[in-house]
Design an enzyme around this catalytic site. Structure first.
Site, mmCIF file in Angstrom:
data_model
loop_
_atom_site.group_PDB
_atom_site.id
_atom_site.type_symbol
_atom_site.label_atom_id
_atom_site.label_comp_id
_atom_site.label_asym_id
_atom_site.label_seq_id
_atom_site.Cartn_x
_atom_site.Cartn_y
_atom_site.Cartn_z
ATOM 1 N N ARG A 58 0.862 -1.192 0.000
ATOM 2 C CA ARG A 58 0.000 0.000 0.000
ATOM 3 C C ARG A 58 0.892 1.233 0.000
ATOM 4 O O ARG A 58 1.443 1.604 1.037
ATOM 5 C CB ARG A 58 -0.873 -0.031 1.270
ATOM 6 C CG ARG A 58 -2.048 0.936 1.235
ATOM 7 C CD ARG A 58 -2.573 1.214 2.639
ATOM 8 N NE ARG A 58 -1.700 2.143 3.341
ATOM 9 C CZ ARG A 58 -1.548 2.189 4.660
ATOM 10 N NH1 ARG A 58 -2.181 1.355 5.455
ATOM 11 N NH2 ARG A 58 -0.723 3.074 5.217
ATOM 12 N N HIS A 104 -3.661 4.862 4.299
ATOM 13 C CA HIS A 104 -4.770 3.901 4.346
ATOM 14 C C HIS A 104 -5.986 4.474 3.618
ATOM 15 O O HIS A 104 -6.654 3.802 2.846
ATOM 16 C CB HIS A 104 -5.109 3.579 5.800
ATOM 17 C CG HIS A 104 -6.412 2.862 5.946
ATOM 18 N ND1 HIS A 104 -6.565 1.548 5.574
ATOM 19 C CD2 HIS A 104 -7.636 3.285 6.350
ATOM 20 C CE1 HIS A 104 -7.824 1.187 5.759
ATOM 21 N NE2 HIS A 104 -8.491 2.228 6.236
ATOM 22 N N TYR A 109 3.818 6.728 11.084
ATOM 23 C CA TYR A 109 4.158 5.386 11.572
ATOM 24 C C TYR A 109 5.046 4.568 10.639
ATOM 25 O O TYR A 109 5.412 3.455 10.969
ATOM 26 C CB TYR A 109 2.885 4.584 11.918
ATOM 27 C CG TYR A 109 1.876 4.481 10.778
ATOM 28 C CD1 TYR A 109 2.043 3.561 9.751
ATOM 29 C CD2 TYR A 109 0.757 5.322 10.747
ATOM 30 C CE1 TYR A 109 1.126 3.470 8.712
ATOM 31 C CE2 TYR A 109 -0.168 5.250 9.700
ATOM 32 C CZ TYR A 109 0.026 4.319 8.694
ATOM 33 O OH TYR A 109 -0.887 4.234 7.674
HETATM 34 C C1 LIG Z 1 -14.288 -4.672 12.476
HETATM 35 C C2 LIG Z 1 -13.485 -3.446 12.182
HETATM 36 N N1 LIG Z 1 -12.445 -3.125 12.964
HETATM 37 C C3 LIG Z 1 -11.693 -2.026 12.714
HETATM 38 C C4 LIG Z 1 -11.997 -1.227 11.639
HETATM 39 C C5 LIG Z 1 -11.132 -0.013 11.300
HETATM 40 N N2 LIG Z 1 -10.336 -0.381 10.123
HETATM 41 C C6 LIG Z 1 -10.741 -0.002 8.884
HETATM 42 S S1 LIG Z 1 -9.715 -0.572 7.715
HETATM 43 C C7 LIG Z 1 -8.705 -1.303 8.843
HETATM 44 C C8 LIG Z 1 -7.458 -2.017 8.401
HETATM 45 C C9 LIG Z 1 -7.692 -3.132 7.462
HETATM 46 O O1 LIG Z 1 -6.472 -3.569 6.931
HETATM 47 P P1 LIG Z 1 -6.399 -4.675 5.838
HETATM 48 O O2 LIG Z 1 -7.394 -5.739 6.116
HETATM 49 O O3 LIG Z 1 -4.974 -5.094 5.723
HETATM 50 O O4 LIG Z 1 -6.880 -3.936 4.503
HETATM 51 P P2 LIG Z 1 -6.192 -2.696 3.762
HETATM 52 O O5 LIG Z 1 -6.823 -1.459 4.337
HETATM 53 O O6 LIG Z 1 -4.736 -2.749 4.012
HETATM 54 O O7 LIG Z 1 -6.538 -2.822 2.326
HETATM 55 C C10 LIG Z 1 -9.178 -1.107 10.128
HETATM 56 C C11 LIG Z 1 -8.523 -1.622 11.349
HETATM 57 C C12 LIG Z 1 -13.122 -1.579 10.848
HETATM 58 N N3 LIG Z 1 -13.481 -0.874 9.779
HETATM 59 N N4 LIG Z 1 -13.827 -2.707 11.120
#
Ligand SMILES: Cc1ncc(C[n+]2csc(CCOP(=O)(O)OP(=O)(O)O)c2C)c(N)n1
Ligand SMILES: [Mg+2]
Length: 366
Positions: A259, A263, A272
């Site tokens: 990525r 985010h 970070y």
């Molecule tokens: C159940 C839940 N916990 C926390 C969040 C906050 N959150 C949104 S995206 C994310 C990270 C997800 O990372 P990943 O699965 O690696 O996907 P990426 O964003 O890297 O594509 C978090 C913790 C959420 N949306 N839903």
């Protein structure tokens, strides 16, 4: 073997093995290249608009275009895309018109979801792109259900679900993958391992050697692929799709990528992670790699690149102009699509906000 990384294109655009090149016609290759460039330019433009205060929120996919577009291209029209929130490219592959996507980002009166969703949470029933599911991992059981439903109905469509590395720590991933293994659902579990879950690096996410290996515990096939190699991604996903369609069950694909941006527009990765970590991934850029390949093969040059850039810029500009001609959704849309027969108190509220006074039927004070 889930640990072996499958790749076809080297970072300098050379084929590692001619024998491995997937059966993609030249027009299909050029189409994929265009979509990857379009994906990136739309991301850049939407992030700019968010910074200007014209868009509430956006999630980009810089660096992940090959993983997303190469996998979606392995699907047929009747198949389902069950997105996470970073798969604009898959929507484009499915034929989602850019104007519909942009109207959703603005939540205007042309938005298919009527302004009820966050920006970037598009969906299309016709295209079989399900609604983006922000709660991490929650879309995985949905995809398993869709696939099982298709099979029970005697159809042969498959469902491809996207999720990130972080989602593999969620209960939903484990419940769904177990179920998919037991019932051999026609599902492709596509994990974009982009190394980060907001600020959590993948090394802190799991003690597993890799993510593909998690398939072993559930008795399904796990495949690890270079996610910045469009040919390799298309190749492994096509195999998984064919297998699912034959009724031989699901595959977990781990596409190893990175990525490169934040985010989302709500995040600042400088707080970070070190820029030095990002640099090697710039060199492994999936669009550059594909361009080098096409150039080596004599199918691409600077003039064609310029013409494509101009075409995409004009398309984005005209789409934004068209989208900005639509105002907000009308107030009555707030009341629709919930009840078959609207309860009297909602009807009263709707009439009080939506109708000129002389047409209101509600008696005041009752
Ligand atoms: C159940 C839940 N916990 C926390 C969040 C906050 N959150 C949104 S995206 C994310 C990270 C997800 O990372 P990943 O699965 O690696 O996907 P990426 O964003 O890297 O594509 C978090 C913790 C959420 N949306 N839903
Ligand atoms: Mg991630």
């Amino acid at each position: 073997m889930p640990g072996t990384m499958i790749s076809i294109l080297s970072p300098d655009g050379d084929l590692k093995s001619e024998a491995d090149i997937p059966a993609l016609r030249l027009d299909q290759q050029l189409h994929l290249y265009r979509l990857m460039c379009l994906n990136r330019r739309v991301d850049d433009q939407m992030i700019r608009l968010q910074r200007q205060g014209r868009l509430g929120f956006y999630v980009g996919s810089r660096g992940e275009e090959a993983a997303i577009i190469g996998s979606a291209f392995a699907l047929e029209r009747r198949d389902w895309v069950v997105p996470c929130y970073r798969e604009l490219g898959a929507a484009l592959v499915k034929g989602f018109p850019l104007i519909d996507l942009v109207c959703q980002f603005f939540g205007n009166s042309r938005d298919l979801t009527k302004g009820r969703q966050m920006p970037n949470h598009y969906a299309s029933r016709d295209l079989r792109v399900t609604s983006i599911s922000s709660p991490v991992g929650s879309q995985i059981p949905h995809a398993i259900g869709l696939a099982l439903g298709a099979r029970l109905a005697g159809r042969d469509d498959v469902a491809l679900v996207y999720f990130g590395d972080g989602a593999t720590s969620q209960g939903d991933f484990h419940v769904a993958t177990n179920f998919a293994g037991v019932f051999k659902t026609p599902t492709i579990l596509f994990c974009r391992n982009n190394q980060w879950a907001i600020s959590v690096p993948v090394e802190s996410q799991t003690a597993s050697r890799n993510l593909a290996i998690k398939a072993t515990a559930y008795g399904i096939e796990g495949v690890r692929v270079d996610g910045n190699d469009i040919f390799a991604v298309y190749h492994v996903t096509s195999k998984a799709v064919a297998k699912a369609r034959r009724g031989e069950g699901p595959t977990l694909i781990e596409a190893v990528t990175y990525r490169r941006g934040g985010h989302s527009t709500s995040d600042d990765p400088n707080s970070y992670r070190d820029d030095a970590e990002v640099e090697p991934w710039v060199e492994r850029d999936p669009i550059l790699r594909f361009r080098l390949y096409l150039t080596r093969q004599g199918h691409w040059d600077d003039d064609k690149e310029q013409a494509l850039e101009d075409e995409i810029r004009a398309l984005i500009r005209s789409t934004l102009e068209e989208a900005s001609r639509s105002g907000p959704p009308s107030l009555d849309t707030i009341f629709g699509d919930v009840y078959d027969e609207m309860p009297w108190h909602l009807r009263e509220q709707m009439e009080s906000v939506c109708m000129p006074e002389e047409f209101q039927t509600v008696e005041q004070g009752t």
